[in-house]
Design an enzyme around this catalytic site. Structure first.
Site, PDB file in Angstrom:
ATOM      1  N   THR A 186       0.836  -1.141  -0.277  1.00  0.00           N
ATOM      2  CA  THR A 186      -0.111  -0.067   0.066  1.00  0.00           C
ATOM      3  C   THR A 186       1.065   1.283   0.115  1.00  0.00           C
ATOM      4  O   THR A 186       2.072   1.196   0.449  1.00  0.00           O
ATOM      5  CB  THR A 186      -1.096  -0.043   1.156  1.00  0.00           C
ATOM      6  OG1 THR A 186       0.269  -0.056   2.472  1.00  0.00           O
ATOM      7  CG2 THR A 186      -1.843  -1.031   1.545  1.00  0.00           C
ATOM      8  N   GLU A 331      -6.067  -3.331  -1.314  1.00  0.00           N
ATOM      9  CA  GLU A 331      -6.289  -4.415  -0.717  1.00  0.00           C
ATOM     10  C   GLU A 331      -7.656  -5.241  -1.548  1.00  0.00           C
ATOM     11  O   GLU A 331      -7.995  -6.171  -1.024  1.00  0.00           O
ATOM     12  CB  GLU A 331      -6.917  -3.919   0.592  1.00  0.00           C
ATOM     13  CG  GLU A 331      -5.898  -3.511   1.478  1.00  0.00           C
ATOM     14  CD  GLU A 331      -5.434  -1.930   1.344  1.00  0.00           C
ATOM     15  OE1 GLU A 331      -5.476  -1.549   0.365  1.00  0.00           O
ATOM     16  OE2 GLU A 331      -4.937  -1.481   2.312  1.00  0.00           O
ATOM     17  N   LYS A 439     -14.451  18.301   9.609  1.00  0.00           N
ATOM     18  CA  LYS A 439     -15.295  18.356  10.300  1.00  0.00           C
ATOM     19  C   LYS A 439     -15.746  19.634  10.810  1.00  0.00           C
ATOM     20  O   LYS A 439     -14.916  20.342  11.593  1.00  0.00           O
ATOM     21  CB  LYS A 439     -14.976  17.623  11.591  1.00  0.00           C
ATOM     22  CG  LYS A 439     -15.680  16.153  11.513  1.00  0.00           C
ATOM     23  CD  LYS A 439     -15.584  15.390  12.626  1.00  0.00           C
ATOM     24  CE  LYS A 439     -16.463  14.120  12.675  1.00  0.00           C
ATOM     25  NZ  LYS A 439     -15.958  13.428  14.011  1.00  0.00           N
ATOM     26  N   TRP A 444     -19.737  16.845   8.872  1.00  0.00           N
ATOM     27  CA  TRP A 444     -18.869  16.260   7.881  1.00  0.00           C
ATOM     28  C   TRP A 444     -19.070  17.251   6.671  1.00  0.00           C
ATOM     29  O   TRP A 444     -20.180  17.390   6.157  1.00  0.00           O
ATOM     30  CB  TRP A 444     -18.906  15.076   7.434  1.00  0.00           C
ATOM     31  CG  TRP A 444     -18.464  13.928   8.469  1.00  0.00           C
ATOM     32  CD1 TRP A 444     -17.809  14.309   9.534  1.00  0.00           C
ATOM     33  CD2 TRP A 444     -18.522  12.589   8.334  1.00  0.00           C
ATOM     34  NE1 TRP A 444     -17.498  13.091  10.201  1.00  0.00           N
ATOM     35  CE2 TRP A 444     -17.736  12.026   9.491  1.00  0.00           C
ATOM     36  CE3 TRP A 444     -18.871  11.599   7.415  1.00  0.00           C
ATOM     37  CZ2 TRP A 444     -17.710  10.594   9.776  1.00  0.00           C
ATOM     38  CZ3 TRP A 444     -18.647  10.182   7.673  1.00  0.00           C
ATOM     39  CH2 TRP A 444     -18.180   9.751   8.688  1.00  0.00           C
TER      40      TRP A 444
END
Ligand code: AMP
Length: 542
Positions: A186, A331, A439, A444
């Site tokens: 990753t 992944e 935030k 959000w």
């Protein structure tokens, strides 16, 4: 009761065997590091992969051992894809854009036995070779004529000599389909990178699913040019899918600028391409500046980060190239969703179709997904509720290589770290990475929406939105913008551009103009770096 069907393991080698047998004359064209255009067929690819498999055995590479590559998209890299995995070893595609220290760390962690590299990466290999005592040989992917005269690399071998010394007979072994076939790390924006270790089974199943019409829709009639590098999650599986369906494959090597890509598209009759949004900017700028059109290109797959609708509009309306927006991650091998409209949606007005295309799309068969709130409760698929996206399926990792980071699963689901909505038709839309969410006063704000709007402004080349600290609201959006060359736009004009397009309280508080935005090793905006750069930024408080 056991069924009475054959037990044929799903192996990567079977893709190559199929391509050779049924599409032996199909071409694989490569723009090589040496500068020439190389052309051969799947039959040649198969023969040379067998020679290379013999060479790997001669080098003493054993079953399950890792063989690393530092290479662009090219025919030799294809040969490695098949020779390494096909013979039961594990192909580890290193990302050459990483810092030498990271390359050393990853190659040691993977316990790479042999490292194959393109000549462009000679300086990088010289910088790391002496720090990798476990690597038995370093192989320069070129012929004798181009071998470096002087190189500070122990056990340096020549690829073409290695291949030429071997016969092209090799029986691909049959083994358990759950054996490892390839390894990708990753990007690791925080902490050490972690390895995703794919199996033959997961790779072949991913390949089947990705080729479906409502996924990437690849067939023997396509001429595919993956711009996405073969070191970025196996070029999204296209080197496998091309063999499965027998498509012509065009590999651009290191020449990824707009001019070179355009010339290759035209000369080879490319019909389908794939890459991250940042790579298409160069191509679009080139065709725009020179008043060009695409004569064969019909579709392009865009993923890796959100494709701004303005880019889709340019491809579709100006150049008749339809955009397939797709989402995935290392992944997941990587494909999770693809945004193909349903029949009823095809009839919608253009603007509504574009709004759907901006979503990351529907799950491909095999990938199950859900969104959850902060307490882990499943959220409705109403296109409004946003929560963390969780996935599961046969090509989703169950754990990282060597168990790093512990058990990543939550009740059998893999948490993606993405925040998303899913609508009633099953279209998933990423609103943010959970780490990048802004935030404001406990609510959000999705940065991708804000970036998409900015990217639609004619003076904006690239925009990224990050959280900046605010005394009252904790965080507020700060828009960081690179202007197009020669274009002018002020902070006030950009902020006014948001009017009517978004809830007013979502409008960024400020705009910072910069010359460049830092991009990571796979061409994505590095928001963690941006946040560091603007840590002291004071937002206007009025
Ligand atoms: P990587 O494993 O480096 O390929 O990164 C995977 C991450 O890239 C995902 O978890 C998403 O955050 C992001 N990503 C991939 N495709 C898209 C897309 N189409 N839109 C938005 N983000 C994306």
């Amino acid at each position: 009761m056991n069924a009475s069907m054959m037990q044929q393991p799903l192996l990567v080698s079977s893709l190559l065997i199929h391509a050779e047998r049924h599409h032996g004359e199909q071409e694989v064209v490569s723009r090589r590091v040496e500068g020439d255009i190389h052309r051969y067929t799947y039959r040649d690819l198969a023969a040379r992969s067998r020679q290379l498999a013999n060479a790997l055995q001669a080098l003493g590479v054993g079953f399950g051992e890792r063989v690393a590559t530092l290479a662009w998209n090219g025919h030799r890299h294809m040969e490695l894809y098949y020779a390494v995995s096909g013979s039961g070893s594990v192909l580890h595609t290193l990302n050459p854009r990483l810092h030498p220290d990271q390359v050393v760390w990853i190659a040691e962690h993977a316990q790479d036995q042999v490292l194959f590299f393109d000549l462009s990466f000679l300086p990088l290999v010289e910088a790391v070779a002496h720090r990798l005592p476990g690597v038995k040989a370093f192989v320069a992917m070129t012929g004798r004529a181009h071998m470096p005269a002087k190189a500070d690399i122990p056990n340096l071998l020549c690829y073409e000599e290695l291949v030429a010394a071997q016969p092209d007979t090799f029986a691909w072994p049959l083994f358990d389909e759950n054996s490892a076939s390839s390894l990708c790390y990753t990007s690791g924006t925080t902490g050490n990178p972690k390895g995703a270790l794919y199996s033959h089974r997961s790779t072949v199943l991913h390949c089947y699913a990705s080729a479906l019409p409502d996924a990437l829709n690849v067939s023997a009639r396509e001429v595919i040019l993956p711009v996405v590098p073969m070191f970025h999650v196996n070029a999204w599986g296209l080197p496998y899918a091309a063999c499965m369906v027998g498509a012509k494959l065009v590999l651009p090597g290191p020449f990824l600028d707009g001019k070179n890509l355009y010339e290759l598209f035209e000369r080879e009759g490319v019909t389908l391409s794939a890459g991250v949004p940042t790579v298409w900017q160069g191509l679009l700028a080139h065709v725009e500046t020179n008043g060009l059109k695409f004569s064969s290109m019909r579709r392009t797959i865009i993923g890796g980060s959100a494709c701004p609708p303005a880019m889709m509009r340019a491809f579709q309306e100006r150049y008749e190239v339809s955009v397939l927006h797709a989402w995935g991650m290392t992944e997941l091998s990587p494909l999770g969703t693809a945004c193909v409209l349903k029949a009823s949606q095809e009839k919608l007005p253009a603007e509504q179709r574009l709004a759907i295309q901006a979503k990351q799309g529907r799950a491909v068969f095999g990938v199950d997904m859900k969104i959850v709130d902060e307490q882990g409760q499943t959220l409705p698929h109403d296109g409004k509720a946003a929560g963390e996206l969780l996935v599961r399926g046969p090509w989703v990792i169950a754990s990282y290589f060597k168990g790093d980071g512990g058990d990543p699963l939550v009740d059998g689901w893999f948490p993606t770290g993405d925040v998303a909505t899913i609508d009633a038709d099953g279209f998933m839309q990423i609103t943010d990475r959970s780490k990048d969410v802004i935030k404001s006063g406990g609510e959000w704000i999705g940065s991708i929406d804000l970036e998409n709007i900015a990217m639609a402004h004619p003076a904006v080349a690239l925009a990224a939105c990050i959280a900046a600290s605010h005394p009252k609201w904790d965080e507020r959006p700060l828009l960081v913008v690179v202007r197009k060359a020669g274009a002018e736009v002020t902070r006030e004009q950009l902020l006014a551009f948001y009017d009517g397009k978004i809830a007013r309280w979502w409008t960024p508080d400020d705009v910072a103009f910069v010359d460049a935005i830092p991009l990571g090793a796979t061409g994505k905006v590095q928001k963690n770096r941006l946040r560091e750069i603007f840590r002291e930024h004071r937002l206007p408080t009025a």
